[in-house]
Enzyme design. Structure first.
Site, PDB file in Angstrom:
ATOM      1  N   ASP A  30       0.834  -1.203   0.000  1.00  0.00           N
ATOM      2  CA  ASP A  30       0.000   0.000   0.000  1.00  0.00           C
ATOM      3  C   ASP A  30       0.872   1.259   0.000  1.00  0.00           C
ATOM      4  OD1 ASP A  30      -2.297   1.506   0.047  1.00  0.00           O
ATOM      5  OD2 ASP A  30      -2.690   1.214   2.171  1.00  0.00           O
ATOM      6  N   ASN A  78     -10.824  -2.934  -5.843  1.00  0.00           N
ATOM      7  CA  ASN A  78     -10.058  -1.907  -6.570  1.00  0.00           C
ATOM      8  C   ASN A  78     -10.705  -1.483  -7.895  1.00  0.00           C
ATOM      9  OD1 ASN A  78      -6.783  -3.088  -5.460  1.00  0.00           O
ATOM     10  ND2 ASN A  78      -8.060  -1.451  -4.652  1.00  0.00           N
TER      11      ASN A  78
HETATM   12  C1  FPP Z   1      -2.182   0.185  -3.186  1.00  0.00           C
HETATM   13  O1  FPP Z   1      -1.649   1.477  -3.135  1.00  0.00           O
HETATM   14  C2  FPP Z   1      -1.640  -0.502  -4.332  1.00  0.00           C
HETATM   15  C3  FPP Z   1      -2.358  -1.072  -5.340  1.00  0.00           C
HETATM   16  C4  FPP Z   1      -3.825  -1.081  -5.391  1.00  0.00           C
HETATM   17  C5  FPP Z   1      -1.680  -1.690  -6.482  1.00  0.00           C
HETATM   18  C6  FPP Z   1      -0.513  -2.572  -6.133  1.00  0.00           C
HETATM   19  C7  FPP Z   1       0.299  -2.702  -7.336  1.00  0.00           C
HETATM   20  C8  FPP Z   1       1.646  -2.647  -7.380  1.00  0.00           C
HETATM   21  C9  FPP Z   1       2.526  -2.577  -6.229  1.00  0.00           C
HETATM   22  C10 FPP Z   1       2.330  -2.625  -8.659  1.00  0.00           C
HETATM   23  C11 FPP Z   1       2.347  -3.791  -9.502  1.00  0.00           C
HETATM   24  C12 FPP Z   1       2.422  -5.132  -8.928  1.00  0.00           C
HETATM   25  C13 FPP Z   1       2.775  -6.175  -9.693  1.00  0.00           C
HETATM   26  C14 FPP Z   1       2.686  -7.545  -9.214  1.00  0.00           C
HETATM   27  C15 FPP Z   1       3.272  -5.952 -11.040  1.00  0.00           C
HETATM   28  P1  FPP Z   1      -2.631   2.700  -3.245  1.00  0.00           P
HETATM   29  O2  FPP Z   1      -2.750   3.082  -4.663  1.00  0.00           O
HETATM   30  O3  FPP Z   1      -3.921   2.374  -2.601  1.00  0.00           O
HETATM   31  O4  FPP Z   1      -1.862   3.797  -2.450  1.00  0.00           O
HETATM   32  P2  FPP Z   1      -2.518   4.988  -1.617  1.00  0.00           P
HETATM   33  O5  FPP Z   1      -3.200   4.351  -0.441  1.00  0.00           O
HETATM   34  O6  FPP Z   1      -1.337   5.823  -1.223  1.00  0.00           O
HETATM   35  O7  FPP Z   1      -3.471   5.682  -2.522  1.00  0.00           O
END
Ligand code: FPP
Length: 252
Positions: A30, A78
């Site tokens: 996250d 998501n």
């Molecule tokens: C949460 O951070 C992250 C995600 C919903 C996506 C996770 C994806 C990756 C780490 C990249 C790709 C992974 C692979 C396996 C290629 P957020 O966007 O909710 O962060 P925030 O809470 O700061 O908004």
């Protein structure tokens, strides 16, 4: 009933490095969005940085004695994000999977995906199938990527299949217990996670491995995912080694 034919079910002892370290680490990655926004960049910039970080973390697993690594890439919730972000993430997954395929196979990493594939596009599903197929004989780190995954959704899908087996007379209702149900989960070939880590300062589990983490140890750390490092993972594994896991029992 799902047959347990996969040798990965055997829980290996930690390979090296950390006394009493975790065999299976699961990570809620996250903080990509905040990482990008703090740099004045779009959220997808953070997801790209996060994807780069995945590779470093997978590569340090053998040194830390982590045999199973499970990462939460996209949840069933998501899809509620903007169309731009969802499309950008799907494109990132396609690129990551096709680009990393050879590198992961060469490093003896076995890749699996968990989650419901029905909403994913056909090209992405094909790449996922290919990566699973290409790495299926690898016996190094077992990397599981949760994509369109939700713990409640997984339990509901498992229960549906179980009910179908009961209706077809393959399983008796009397046989449904804590041993039987997990055989229907997406994770049926994996051991339960020993340690679940969530980055970015949020202390919640967001529908991740609900059944499997009943007795996992948790670490909620402030680091945003793109800043997470092998050093920090090593420290968390050492801290885990000092924990007293009793699984509800009392030490005599
Ligand atoms: C949460 O951070 C992250 C995600 C919903 C996506 C996770 C994806 C990756 C780490 C990249 C790709 C992974 C692979 C396996 C290629 P957020 O966007 O909710 O962060 P925030 O809470 O700061 O908004």
């Amino acid at each position: 009933m799902v047959e347990l034919t996969d040798t990965a079910l055997q829980i290996d002892a930690p390979l090296a490095g950390i006394p009493q370290g975790p065999c299976h680490v699961a990570i809620i990655m996250d903080g990509n969005g905040r990482w990008a926004q703090s740099r004045g960049r779009p959220r997808l910039f953070g997801h790209h940085a996060g994807a780069k970080r995945v590779r470093e973390i997978v590569e340090c697993c053998p040194t830390l004695g982590i045999k199973y690594l499970t990462i939460f890439a996209f949840s069933t919730e998501n899809w509620k994000r903007t169309q731009v972000e969802v499309a950008g993430l799907m494109s990132l997954f396609r690129r990551y999977i096709s680009k990393e395929m050879k590198a992961l196979a060469a490093k003896n990493v076995r890749v699996r995906f968990i989650g419901d594939r029905v909403r994913l596009d056909a090209k992405l599903i094909l790449l996922m199938d290919q990566l699973e197929e290409e790495t299926k004989h690898n016996d190094g780190t077992h990397l599981t990527i949760a994509l369109n995954y939700g713990g409640r959704d997984e339990v509901a899908r498992a229960t549906k299949r179980l009910a179908q087996d009961v209706a077809a007379g393959k399983l008796s209702p009397d046989d449904v217990d804590e041993e039987t149900l997990p055989k229907y989960l997406d994770t049926h070939v994996l051991p339960d996670p020993d340690l679940v880590i969530r980055t970015s300062g949020e202390a919640r589990i967001s529908n991740f491995l609900l059944w499997q983490s009943a007795y996992s140890e948790y670490e909620f750390i402030d680091t945003l995912w793109p800043d997470f490092s092998a050093e920090e993972l090593s420290r968390l594994c050492h801290d885990y080694g000092a924990r007293d896991r009793r699984f509800g029992a009392v030490k005599t």
